[in-house]
Design an enzyme around this catalytic site. Structure first.
Site, mmCIF file in Angstrom:
data_model
loop_
_atom_site.group_PDB
_atom_site.id
_atom_site.type_symbol
_atom_site.label_atom_id
_atom_site.label_comp_id
_atom_site.label_asym_id
_atom_site.label_seq_id
_atom_site.Cartn_x
_atom_site.Cartn_y
_atom_site.Cartn_z
ATOM 1 N N LYS A 23 1.094 -1.608 -0.198
ATOM 2 C CA LYS A 23 -0.075 0.167 0.017
ATOM 3 C C LYS A 23 0.946 1.171 0.109
ATOM 4 O O LYS A 23 2.026 1.198 0.920
ATOM 5 C CB LYS A 23 -1.079 -0.163 1.175
ATOM 6 N N CYS A 41 -7.205 10.761 1.690
ATOM 7 C CA CYS A 41 -7.952 9.909 0.524
ATOM 8 C C CYS A 41 -6.738 10.794 -1.417
ATOM 9 O O CYS A 41 -6.906 11.811 -1.016
ATOM 10 C CB CYS A 41 -9.096 10.038 -0.133
ATOM 11 N N CYS A 43 -7.384 7.602 -3.249
ATOM 12 C CA CYS A 43 -7.998 6.359 -4.336
ATOM 13 C C CYS A 43 -8.926 6.802 -5.120
ATOM 14 O O CYS A 43 -9.645 7.126 -5.451
ATOM 15 C CB CYS A 43 -8.252 5.703 -2.918
ATOM 16 N N CYS A 52 -10.049 10.119 4.349
ATOM 17 C CA CYS A 52 -10.136 9.423 3.638
ATOM 18 C C CYS A 52 -11.040 8.243 5.305
ATOM 19 O O CYS A 52 -11.024 8.597 6.148
ATOM 20 C CB CYS A 52 -8.753 8.174 4.283
ATOM 21 N N HIS A 56 -10.283 2.780 0.298
ATOM 22 C CA HIS A 56 -8.890 1.374 0.070
ATOM 23 C C HIS A 56 -9.066 0.998 -0.062
ATOM 24 O O HIS A 56 -8.034 0.011 -1.375
ATOM 25 C CB HIS A 56 -7.962 3.250 -0.131
HETATM 26 FE FE1 FES Z 1 -8.863 6.668 -0.300
HETATM 27 FE FE2 FES Z 1 -8.672 5.842 1.983
HETATM 28 S S1 FES Z 1 -7.044 6.288 -0.003
HETATM 29 S S2 FES Z 1 -10.924 5.519 0.936
#
Ligand code: FES
Length: 77
Positions: A23, A41, A43, A52, A56
């Site tokens: 990760k 976040c 992603c 976040c 992810h």
């Molecule tokens: Fe996107 Fe955790 S990095 S929800």
């Protein structure tokens, strides 16, 4: 009038960055933060974006991707 539904396929969003890591998580130490840790976040799947929410993990399992949040950590005094 017709409705077109487009379903997003589960796809990796990280084609080449640090793919040898389970990760990709980066941390930044910041002197003036009110909380000891804040996760942002990277992603684009979070329901609480820009923070976040752990989404992810599901994305990584579905795609084999390795994305993770940017962590801001309060500097210890
Ligand atoms: Fe996107 Fe955790 S990095 S929800």
């Amino acid at each position: 009038r017709s409705l077109v539904v487009v379903r997003a396929e589960a796809q990796s969003i990280n084609p080449e960055i640090r793919k040898n890591e389970e990760k990709v998580v980066d941390s930044v130490v910041v002197a003036e933060l009110s909380k000891p840790l804040t996760a942002y976040c990277r992603c684009w799947r979070s329901g609480t974006f820009p923070l976040c929410d752990g989404s992810h993990v599901k994305h990584n399992k579905a795609t084999g991707d390795n994305v993770g949040p940017l962590l801001l950590k309060k500097q210890k005094e």
